[in-house]
Design an enzyme around this catalytic site. Structure first.
Site, short mmCIF file in Angstrom:
data_model
loop_
_atom_site.label_atom_id
_atom_site.label_comp_id
_atom_site.label_asym_id
_atom_site.label_seq_id
_atom_site.Cartn_x
_atom_site.Cartn_y
_atom_site.Cartn_z
N LYS A 176 4.91 0.40 10.66
CA LYS A 176 4.94 1.65 10.20
C LYS A 176 4.62 2.80 10.91
O LYS A 176 5.27 3.71 11.01
CB LYS A 176 3.80 1.84 8.88
N ARG B 183 5.51 -12.99 9.13
CA ARG B 183 6.12 -11.74 9.03
C ARG B 183 7.36 -11.72 10.06
O ARG B 183 7.66 -12.72 10.80
CB ARG B 183 5.40 -10.48 9.27
N GLU C 226 1.03 -1.11 -0.23
CA GLU C 226 0.04 -0.07 -0.12
C GLU C 226 0.78 1.30 -0.15
O GLU C 226 1.82 1.21 0.79
CB GLU C 226 -0.94 0.02 1.16
#
Length: 559
Positions: A273, A263, A37
């Site tokens: 983030k 992950r 994204e």
RNA sequence: AGGGGUGUAGCCAAGCGGUAAGGCACCGGAUUUUGAUUCCGGCAUCCCCAGGUUCGAAUCCUGGCACCCCUGCCA
């Protein structure tokens, strides 16, 4: 893709699945995708996904698409798109023709949304966000159906078309899938498909005022692109039934499958983030490309190479259990790459003068030395030697611990590529600080770490001829956090920030030829570590060096 | 009894009923004008625990335990 052969990745469940699907004819070719994204910069965790997706495509002769998952314009920016492309390319992967944006599928998605409405499987809801939350139920209790759930197909269609036409303000209504408000899987309790957002979109501008949610976008985008294996991280696992539900209830051209993997978690850093953004915005680090950041841009600026990062990703493997990777593995990966590639050079970080008493005042001689210990093809260079030498403060101790084989008064040490010297005196100022060291050299000791009378000298240190050096700024970096897991139990991760993560040394001395270092170029400063000319702060003829990583140090764990 | 996952060495990780790959770390030893590199060698009688099936189980079955994810009009 990457032109250098990476080490053969070890088997993992995804490689097995792809391999089987190809072998038994389920698929003729493999098509994967990396779907960021554009709402932030890429980090080492994304590198794992990039290497996985592009690597699978490369190794099985397929292709990997770069697709921007740009369904939420309020968080996304065009600048991120450019940065993400740059990072993927820098890592050594090519998407070729296959660059896509989910926003390019918005019209098709819209048509599919109407299709679902026509099938009686979607409805326009007017519950407020608070009400919707209340109606959703909890993990252990079923939710209840919205009063708007029973609207007619005609009304839903009309309402949805008016949503698209811009007749309603943000948040007034949403389109929901009619699935099951009592499902034990919260994602199936009539998930929102579209919301109203009157805002500009970084890729398609003002074309839309309603935007599809991730769940209503991702699977269909995969289907449109013919993705065979849609690989994402574990937290999307419970979304898989929804991913499948849309594909089963829509006339899509293909039936991709979603697979999840764990992950990456790296010790001594944070990866979310939000936290990375906070570090940047509060000035705790100097931007997204701060060499201490786990971002691709930060690692690049620090001096990590694409090959090192790819190698790291191959080494960590791919699994489904929560993995915590030690920071040392990342460090070891760059050392391995740079050891073979970096030219050696002499640098003295904390200079101490060493006067060779029995060496003639005006004499200067030159030693020709190899640029790499095992790669003669990397050439040779000349190293000047004179009466006044500079050595690193760490290499002298007045009262050394047992086993120290560097310099101390009365001891001998080999000045690498040059002479064996014997320290005769230490001169200090009134505060007891060392001003200079004195030594005698052994004229017949240029051949190896040996005295002229054949005694082997254990200590070999680096040095520079004082009148022949250049002064440069060197930055030493250490891990950003002092705790292996700064995210541990609810505590504020910022309390674990390592106050010594950046140390700036403005007066380091290096071989004068290093003044010509090209930004981004790496060297091994002998016995100290790998250093890279900073891309941003180096000026023509005035480089600034970043320490990428130290050399392994089995003696003291010195910096 | 919400649902979905995971558990193999200090950290990752192969393994898919035939008797525990590999990497990092660590410990030896050799080579070395970087206490680097390189090189050899060592490093789980055992696979979360307890039962069971089997000639044989990390792999199959049953029951536990631990940890992770899911209640955004984020992705």
């Amino acid at each position: 893709m990457s032109n250098e052969p990476s080490t053969t990745p070890t088997a993992n469940f995804l490689r097995t699945i792809v391999s089987d699907d190809l072998q038994n004819g389920k698929h003729q070719t493999v098509v994967t995708r990396f779907p960021p994204e554009p709402n932030g910069y890429l980090h080492i965790g994304h590198a794992k996904s990039i290497c996985l997706n592009f690597g699978l495509a490369r190794d099985f002769g397929g292709q990997c698409h770069l697709r921007f998952d740009d369904t939420n314009p309020v968080k996304e920016e065009a600048a991120y798109i450019a940065s993400i492309k740059e990072s993927v390319a820098w890592l050594g992967f090519e998407w070729g023709e296959h660059l896509y944006h989910a926003s390019e599928y918005f019209e098709q998605l819209y048509q599919w949304a109407e299709y679902l409405i026509l099938q009686g499987k979607a409805y326009v809801d007017e519950l407020t966000p608070e009400q919707m939350k209340e109606y959703r139920g909890t993990l252990t209790e079923a939710g209840k159906e919205s009063p708007f759930r029973a609207r007619t197909v005609e009304e839903n269609l009309e309402q949805f078309r008016r949503m698209r036409a811009g007749e309603f303000p943000d948040g007034a209504k949403v389109l929901r899938a009619k699935i099951d408000m009592a499902s034990p899987n919260m994602n199936l309790r009539d998930p929102v498909m579209y919301r109203i957002l009157h805002t500009i979109h970084p890729h398609v501008g003002y074309k839309w005022c309603i935007y599809p949610m991730y769940d209503f976008t991702h699977g269909q985008s995969d289907a449109i692109e013919g993705i065979t294996h849609s690989i994402c991280t574990l937290e999307f696992e419970s979304h898989r039934p929804l991913y499948d539900w849309f594909l089963e209830n829509l006339p899509v051209p293909a039936k991709p499958r979603q697979y999840e993997f764990a992950r990456l978690n790296l010790s001594y850093t944070v990866m979310s983030k939000r936290k990375l953004q906070e570090l940047v915005q509060t000035g705790l680090v100097n931007g997204w490309d701060d060499p201490r950041m786990p971002t691709i841009m930060g690692l690049k600026r620090r001096g990590f190479t694409p090959a090192a990062i790819r190698n790291f990703c191959d080494r960590i493997g791919v699994g489904r259990s929560d993995a915590w990777i030690g920071y040392e593995l990342l460090e070891e990966s760059v050392r391995e790459d740079l050891n073979g590639k970096a030219q050696r050079a002499m640098a003295v970080l904390n200079p101490v003068r060493l006067i060779i008493n029995n060496y003639p005042e005006d004499k200067v001689e030159e030693f020709e030395v190899a640029n790499h210990p095992s790669k003669p093809e990397m050439g040779r260079r000349k190293l000047p030697f004179s009466r006044e030498i500079l050595i690193d403060a760490d290499d002298f101790m007045e009262s050394p611990p047992k086993g120290f084989h560097r310099l101390t008064v009365g001891s001998e040490v080999k000045l690498k590529y040059s002479y064996v010297v014997k320290c005769t005196a230490v001169v200090k100022d009134e505060d007891g600080r060392i001003v200079e060291l004195h030594a005698d050299y052994d004229p017949g000791s240029t051949n190896g770490p040996m005295t002229s009378d054949g005694r082997k000298i254990k200590g070999v240190i680096h040095w520079l001829s004082a009148p022949h050096t250049a002064t440069v700024e060197v930055r030493l970096f250490d891990r950003l956090f002092s705790d292996a897991n700064p995210d541990r139990g609810g505590a504020d991760y910022r309390q674990f920030l390592n106050p010594d993560s950046l140390q700036t040394l403005p007066q380091c001395r290096v071989e004068s030829s290093l003044l010509d270092a090209v930004p981004g170029q790496s060297y091994q400063f002998e016995r100290l570590g790998y250093f890279c000319a900073d891309e941003k702060d180096s000026k023509q003829g005035k480089p600034v060096f970043n320490r990428v990583v130290t050399l392994r140090d089995t003696w003291g764990g010195k910096n």
